[in-house]
Design a protein around this motif. Structure first.
Motif, short mmCIF file in Angstrom:
data_model
loop_
_atom_site.label_atom_id
_atom_site.label_comp_id
_atom_site.label_asym_id
_atom_site.label_seq_id
_atom_site.Cartn_x
_atom_site.Cartn_y
_atom_site.Cartn_z
N ASP A 69 43.28 13.67 94.94
CA ASP A 69 43.92 14.46 93.90
C ASP A 69 45.43 14.67 93.72
O ASP A 69 46.08 15.23 92.99
N ALA A 70 46.21 13.75 94.67
CA ALA A 70 47.51 13.71 94.58
C ALA A 70 47.76 12.60 93.44
O ALA A 70 47.18 11.74 93.44
N THR A 71 49.10 12.77 92.95
CA THR A 71 49.49 11.67 92.02
C THR A 71 50.74 11.02 92.55
O THR A 71 50.79 9.88 91.89
N THR A 72 51.45 11.39 93.50
CA THR A 72 52.49 10.27 94.13
C THR A 72 52.15 10.55 95.71
O THR A 72 51.75 11.49 96.03
N PHE A 73 52.66 9.51 96.10
CA PHE A 73 52.57 9.32 97.68
C PHE A 73 53.71 8.85 98.21
O PHE A 73 54.50 8.05 97.90
N GLU A 74 54.07 9.31 99.60
CA GLU A 74 55.33 8.69 100.32
C GLU A 74 54.82 7.57 100.63
O GLU A 74 53.70 7.07 101.61
N ILE A 75 55.87 6.50 100.76
CA ILE A 75 55.67 5.06 101.02
C ILE A 75 56.59 4.73 102.12
O ILE A 75 57.79 5.13 101.86
N ALA A 76 56.28 4.18 103.27
CA ALA A 76 57.32 3.67 104.18
C ALA A 76 57.20 2.16 104.20
O ALA A 76 56.29 1.64 103.95
N ARG A 77 58.54 1.64 104.30
CA ARG A 77 58.48 0.40 104.24
C ARG A 77 59.68 -0.30 105.17
O ARG A 77 60.50 0.39 105.39
N TYR A 78 59.43 -1.33 105.69
CA TYR A 78 60.68 -2.13 106.49
C TYR A 78 60.64 -3.47 106.18
O TYR A 78 59.63 -4.30 105.93
N GLY A 79 61.68 -4.05 106.34
CA GLY A 79 61.94 -5.38 106.31
C GLY A 79 62.33 -5.95 105.02
O GLY A 79 62.61 -5.36 104.14
N PRO A 80 62.59 -7.30 104.71
CA PRO A 80 63.13 -8.06 103.68
C PRO A 80 62.25 -8.17 102.46
O PRO A 80 62.74 -8.38 101.37
N ARG A 81 60.98 -7.93 102.66
CA ARG A 81 60.00 -7.76 101.24
C ARG A 81 59.69 -6.45 100.79
O ARG A 81 59.41 -5.66 101.84
N ARG A 82 59.55 -6.28 99.68
CA ARG A 82 58.93 -5.17 99.16
C ARG A 82 57.53 -5.18 98.93
O ARG A 82 57.14 -5.37 97.65
#
Length: 124
Positions: A61-74
């Motif tokens: 039921d959520a519409t957006t979510f927190e994304i965590a990322r690390y490193g040279p690639r998205r």
């Protein structure tokens, strides 16, 4: 230090057809899904060659979510682009895919060899 941002889930990452179809478009990436209570899950993406990773915690039921990322690639951006490609191809089931191997090339395709699925999503 990981980068954090907002994102959205464009397809259920636990869908085996979506996972199969998007895999060739995000090369050198492994994914894992950790299931939690009440249909919640965490999706992890990782490229062990570059050390890049991304994770997202999904809550129904959520519409957006927190994304965590690390490193040279998205990796999350690549996964979103690959999923949009799969959806634009009509959400083909994994049983609709084939594989062509020639002496100089190989590629995965849905429905016909001229519709290659293995063109890489743009790395940003």
């Amino acid at each position: 230090m990981p980068h954090r941002g907002q994102g959205r889930v464009v397809q259920n990452p636990a869908d085996p057809d979506a996972a199969f179809a998007t895999g060739p478009r995000v090369p050198d990436c492994r994914h894992s899904v950790g299931h939690g209570p009440d249909s919640e899950f965490t999706l992890w993406l990782a490229d062990h060659h570059t050390g890049a990773w991304a994770s997202i915690d999904y809550t129904p039921d959520a519409t957006t979510f927190e994304i965590a990322r690390y490193g040279p690639r998205r990796l999350w951006g690549e996964a979103e682009a690959a999923t949009r490609w799969w959806q634009s191809a009509g959400d083909p089931a994994r049983t609709r895919f084939g594989l062509t191997i020639t002496p100089t090339d190989q590629w995965v395709w849905p429905d016909a060899p001229h519709t290659r699925a293995t063109e890489q999503a743009r790395r940003t």
